[in-house]
Design a protein around this motif. Sequence first.
Motif, PDB file in Angstrom:
ATOM      1  N   MET A   1       0.844  -1.181   0.000  1.00 37.26           N
ATOM      2  CA  MET A   1       0.000   0.000   0.000  1.00 37.26           C
ATOM      3  C   MET A   1       0.886   1.240   0.000  1.00 37.26           C
ATOM      4  O   MET A   1       2.060   1.169   0.344  1.00 37.26           O
ATOM      5  CB  MET A   1      -0.950  -0.038   1.197  1.00 37.26           C
ATOM      6  N   ILE A   2       0.324   2.351  -0.361  1.00 35.97           N
ATOM      7  CA  ILE A   2       1.057   3.612  -0.422  1.00 35.97           C
ATOM      8  C   ILE A   2       0.785   4.401   0.861  1.00 35.97           C
ATOM      9  O   ILE A   2      -0.355   4.510   1.301  1.00 35.97           O
ATOM     10  CB  ILE A   2       0.614   4.452  -1.639  1.00 35.97           C
ATOM     11  N   LEU A   3       1.857   4.936   1.435  1.00 33.62           N
ATOM     12  CA  LEU A   3       1.744   5.805   2.609  1.00 33.62           C
ATOM     13  C   LEU A   3       2.270   7.177   2.240  1.00 33.62           C
ATOM     14  O   LEU A   3       3.353   7.303   1.663  1.00 33.62           O
ATOM     15  CB  LEU A   3       2.551   5.245   3.781  1.00 33.62           C
ATOM     16  N   GLU A   4       1.487   8.197   2.575  1.00 32.45           N
ATOM     17  CA  GLU A   4       1.919   9.582   2.407  1.00 32.45           C
ATOM     18  C   GLU A   4       1.740  10.285   3.742  1.00 32.45           C
ATOM     19  O   GLU A   4       0.651  10.262   4.310  1.00 32.45           O
ATOM     20  CB  GLU A   4       1.110  10.274   1.323  1.00 32.45           C
ATOM     21  N   ILE A   5       2.826  10.878   4.246  1.00 27.57           N
ATOM     22  CA  ILE A   5       2.773  11.640   5.490  1.00 27.57           C
ATOM     23  C   ILE A   5       3.065  13.088   5.148  1.00 27.57           C
ATOM     24  O   ILE A   5       4.132  13.397   4.602  1.00 27.57           O
ATOM     25  CB  ILE A   5       3.787  11.121   6.528  1.00 27.57           C
ATOM     26  N   VAL A   6       2.116  13.960   5.474  1.00 21.14           N
ATOM     27  CA  VAL A   6       2.220  15.374   5.130  1.00 21.14           C
ATOM     28  C   VAL A   6       2.149  16.203   6.402  1.00 21.14           C
ATOM     29  O   VAL A   6       1.300  15.965   7.261  1.00 21.14           O
ATOM     30  CB  VAL A   6       1.084  15.789   4.165  1.00 21.14           C
ATOM     31  N   SER A   7       3.053  17.172   6.529  1.00 20.57           N
ATOM     32  CA  SER A   7       3.022  18.121   7.638  1.00 20.57           C
ATOM     33  C   SER A   7       2.733  19.496   7.047  1.00 20.57           C
ATOM     34  O   SER A   7       2.758  19.660   5.829  1.00 20.57           O
ATOM     35  CB  SER A   7       4.364  18.129   8.378  1.00 20.57           C
ATOM     36  N   PRO A   8       2.485  20.500   7.885  1.00 23.36           N
ATOM     37  CA  PRO A   8       2.263  21.846   7.336  1.00 23.36           C
ATOM     38  C   PRO A   8       3.466  22.369   6.541  1.00 23.36           C
ATOM     39  O   PRO A   8       3.299  23.188   5.652  1.00 23.36           O
ATOM     40  CB  PRO A   8       2.022  22.698   8.582  1.00 23.36           C
ATOM     41  N   GLU A   9       4.661  21.875   6.859  1.00 20.40           N
ATOM     42  CA  GLU A   9       5.872  22.364   6.193  1.00 20.40           C
ATOM     43  C   GLU A   9       6.198  21.640   4.896  1.00 20.40           C
ATOM     44  O   GLU A   9       6.728  22.232   3.972  1.00 20.40           O
ATOM     45  CB  GLU A   9       7.092  22.246   7.122  1.00 20.40           C
ATOM     46  N   ALA A  10       5.927  20.315   4.840  1.00 21.97           N
ATOM     47  CA  ALA A  10       6.387  19.541   3.685  1.00 21.97           C
ATOM     48  C   ALA A  10       5.768  18.148   3.678  1.00 21.97           C
ATOM     49  O   ALA A  10       5.195  17.706   4.678  1.00 21.97           O
ATOM     50  CB  ALA A  10       7.906  19.402   3.738  1.00 21.97           C
ATOM     51  N   THR A  11       5.931  17.454   2.562  1.00 24.64           N
ATOM     52  CA  THR A  11       5.622  16.033   2.505  1.00 24.64           C
ATOM     53  C   THR A  11       6.802  15.314   3.132  1.00 24.64           C
ATOM     54  O   THR A  11       7.932  15.419   2.645  1.00 24.64           O
ATOM     55  CB  THR A  11       5.403  15.564   1.059  1.00 24.64           C
ATOM     56  N   LEU A  12       6.566  14.606   4.235  1.00 17.75           N
ATOM     57  CA  LEU A  12       7.643  13.948   4.957  1.00 17.75           C
ATOM     58  C   LEU A  12       7.992  12.587   4.381  1.00 17.75           C
ATOM     59  O   LEU A  12       9.139  12.169   4.417  1.00 17.75           O
ATOM     60  CB  LEU A  12       7.260  13.797   6.434  1.00 17.75           C
ATOM     61  N   PHE A  13       6.988  11.877   3.871  1.00 15.65           N
ATOM     62  CA  PHE A  13       7.234  10.540   3.328  1.00 15.65           C
ATOM     63  C   PHE A  13       6.185  10.221   2.285  1.00 15.65           C
ATOM     64  O   PHE A  13       5.009  10.562   2.436  1.00 15.65           O
ATOM     65  CB  PHE A  13       7.172   9.498   4.448  1.00 15.65           C
ATOM     66  N   HIS A  14       6.608   9.543   1.232  1.00 19.36           N
ATOM     67  CA  HIS A  14       5.690   9.025   0.215  1.00 19.36           C
ATOM     68  C   HIS A  14       6.331   7.763  -0.345  1.00 19.36           C
ATOM     69  O   HIS A  14       7.413   7.827  -0.913  1.00 19.36           O
ATOM     70  CB  HIS A  14       5.456  10.044  -0.902  1.00 19.36           C
ATOM     71  N   GLY A  15       5.676   6.618  -0.135  1.00 23.86           N
ATOM     72  CA  GLY A  15       6.244   5.387  -0.656  1.00 23.86           C
ATOM     73  C   GLY A  15       5.424   4.162  -0.312  1.00 23.86           C
ATOM     74  O   GLY A  15       4.420   4.230   0.393  1.00 23.86           O
ATOM     75  N   GLU A  16       5.884   3.038  -0.823  1.00 25.79           N
ATOM     76  CA  GLU A  16       5.244   1.742  -0.603  1.00 25.79           C
ATOM     77  C   GLU A  16       5.640   1.206   0.768  1.00 25.79           C
ATOM     78  O   GLU A  16       6.820   1.191   1.105  1.00 25.79           O
ATOM     79  CB  GLU A  16       5.707   0.775  -1.695  1.00 25.79           C
ATOM     80  N   VAL A  17       4.654   0.791   1.572  1.00 29.12           N
ATOM     81  CA  VAL A  17       4.917   0.256   2.905  1.00 29.12           C
ATOM     82  C   VAL A  17       4.159  -1.058   3.102  1.00 29.12           C
ATOM     83  O   VAL A  17       3.199  -1.346   2.395  1.00 29.12           O
ATOM     84  CB  VAL A  17       4.524   1.252   4.024  1.00 29.12           C
ATOM     85  N   THR A  18       4.615  -1.815   4.094  1.00 27.53           N
ATOM     86  CA  THR A  18       3.971  -3.070   4.460  1.00 27.53           C
ATOM     87  C   THR A  18       2.890  -2.838   5.498  1.00 27.53           C
ATOM     88  O   THR A  18       1.808  -3.424   5.436  1.00 27.53           O
ATOM     89  CB  THR A  18       5.014  -4.056   5.028  1.00 27.53           C
ATOM     90  N   SER A  19       3.202  -1.976   6.489  1.00 28.10           N
ATOM     91  CA  SER A  19       2.225  -1.649   7.524  1.00 28.10           C
ATOM     92  C   SER A  19       2.565  -0.302   8.143  1.00 28.10           C
ATOM     93  O   SER A  19       3.686   0.186   8.023  1.00 28.10           O
ATOM     94  CB  SER A  19       2.193  -2.719   8.616  1.00 28.10           C
TER      95      SER A  19
END
Length: 93
Positions: A1-19
């Motif tokens: 699955m794809i995980l995207e972590i976004v903060s007010p400052e920037a996109t912190l992470f975007h990628g394929e994850v297991t959990s």
Amino acid sequence: MILEIVSPEATLFHGEVTSVSLPGVDGSFQILNNHAPIVSILKQGVVKITAANFKFHKEVADKFTKVNDQNYTLAIQSGTIEMKDNKVIVLAD
């Protein structure tokens, strides 16, 4: 699955994850591949990410803590999460 972590400052992470494990207001919970759609509020705590390989932008790499080659953590103050169609979006403070 794809995980995207976004903060007010920037996109912190975007990628394929297991959990991904998250600090929900009613307790921690884990999301795996093909999880049912969900929207939830997050409280202060640690987001735990498991993936086969991680790629961070240099500007945000210091926000993550390496547990081992397949696990990283990210401390958050609060946020929201939406899981839909195998994509998890975390809006984190």
